[in-house]
Design an enzyme around this catalytic site. Sequence first.
Site, PDB file in Angstrom:
ATOM      1  N   THR A   1       0.816  -1.222   0.000  1.00 55.72           N
ATOM      2  CA  THR A   1       0.000   0.000   0.000  1.00 55.72           C
ATOM      3  C   THR A   1       0.846   1.266   0.000  1.00 55.72           C
ATOM      4  O   THR A   1       0.687   2.145  -0.851  1.00 55.72           O
ATOM      5  CB  THR A   1      -0.934   0.004   1.231  1.00 55.72           C
ATOM      6  OG1 THR A   1      -1.771  -1.155   1.182  1.00 55.72           O
ATOM      7  CG2 THR A   1      -1.796   1.246   1.246  1.00 55.72           C
TER       8      THR A   1
ATOM      9  N   ALA B   1      12.061  -3.841  -4.728  1.00 56.77           N
ATOM     10  CA  ALA B   1      11.968  -5.263  -4.376  1.00 56.77           C
ATOM     11  C   ALA B   1      10.600  -5.545  -3.791  1.00 56.77           C
ATOM     12  O   ALA B   1      10.057  -4.747  -3.017  1.00 56.77           O
ATOM     13  CB  ALA B   1      13.054  -5.630  -3.367  1.00 56.77           C
TER      14      ALA B   1
ATOM     15  N   LYS C   1       4.160   4.667  18.387  1.00 54.12           N
ATOM     16  CA  LYS C   1       4.240   6.051  17.905  1.00 54.12           C
ATOM     17  C   LYS C   1       4.518   7.022  19.047  1.00 54.12           C
ATOM     18  O   LYS C   1       5.314   7.962  18.899  1.00 54.12           O
ATOM     19  CB  LYS C   1       2.938   6.414  17.194  1.00 54.12           C
ATOM     20  CG  LYS C   1       2.641   5.551  15.977  1.00 54.12           C
ATOM     21  CD  LYS C   1       1.212   5.747  15.480  1.00 54.12           C
ATOM     22  CE  LYS C   1       0.886   4.819  14.331  1.00 54.12           C
ATOM     23  NZ  LYS C   1      -0.538   4.889  13.917  1.00 54.12           N
TER      24      LYS C   1
END
Length: 437
Positions: A13, A43, A205
């Site tokens: 994505t 890749a 995060k």
Amino acid sequence: MQSVKIGILGLGTVGSGTVNVLTRNSREISRRAGRDIEIYRAADRDLDKPKGCDTSAINLTDDAFDIINDPDIQIVVELIGGTGVAKELVIKTIENGKHVVTANKALIAMHGNELFELAQERGVTISFEAAVAGGIPIIKAMREGLAGNRIEWLAGIINGTGNFILTEMREKGRDFADVLAEAQALGYAEADPTFDIEGIDAAHKLTIMASIAFGIPLQFDKCYTEGISRIAQEDVLNANELGYRIKHLGIAKKTTSGVELRVHPTLIPQRRLLANVNGVMNAVVVKGDAVGPTLYYGAGAGSEATASAVVADIVDIVRALTTDPENRVPHLAFQPDALKDTPILPMSEVVTSYYLRIHTLDKPGVLADITRILSKEGINIEAILQKQPEEHEGMVPIIMLTQAVIEKNMDQAIAQIEALDTVPDSIMRIRMESLGG
């Protein structure tokens, strides 16, 4: 000047979005970077699987080591994820003297200290804007835009799945399990949603943001993490009646005793900006001593939103390619030898206010017993809602808001209340934050 050749690891994505943004905006990006940026190689594990981008002009391989060992490539973009093979590939990339751009929050939160030290030794940069809050440039804002401030605290909605669930529960009166199933069907949540709904993704995060905010090493293992799976529809309604909304927040605060580092459901006043961030959107409030509270809002995930941050990091590295490594922006905002050993506080030492939902038997004296226990532990009550007895069950829901108290005192009080014969169920506790300036 010659173009800068990059290699991309992973064309899922975000990888496909990165190719699309770099291709579509190539002229504008070159004007900003001062040099052309060429997607030289990429890749992907499954080359036969359809991609979300045009790869006709890219030299493809199914072996990521072909990319990191290619002497013509200067920047490697790691978009594989995880902490296994991704860590091995990033280490080898650094050892080969190449710069790294990554969207891998788990890798940075758990192994960033080691990777940054190695990068410093080799004179290369690891850029990771896309690892936190998708397309919102929160890393750059804290590391550079707020460099003149002493950051006092930050709080954020940094997982879109959890925010979507809580928004649907509040706006449409739906149950947690029902909304979670829809989030999975829409692709907002994985088949195994643990990382999202239990706060692990947000803790990765928050760990990164706290290190940049306070100049401390990354310490994911010390982040308190609590999910939203116990939030019931009645809690959402009660919060609304009391003038609050429930959000799944990551909170980091600098106190005189140390740093608070915590992810959990939180009641915040309806008037606050964060309380009005809905759906899958992300937002972070950062309070600096000079600038005051500042809000950063936007898409926290998605193909091109995250790619926006990836490409911005690539541009930064291209601009800095001729810069002496010692003069580049430090990975965690502070110079490596200036990071402080400030302790991360255990959750038991955190001071906050509380929302309590207590289901009791419909008998005289129950409320008096509860308030006596709270008083003994030094806990003052701010507000009480006593609902009508629940039909056929003989139970009375009691809702309390408390004033600020140290968490260990609240733990002791809850244990004593739950030991009462008149309180057969466990108590629902949600922490509260005013998030004022």
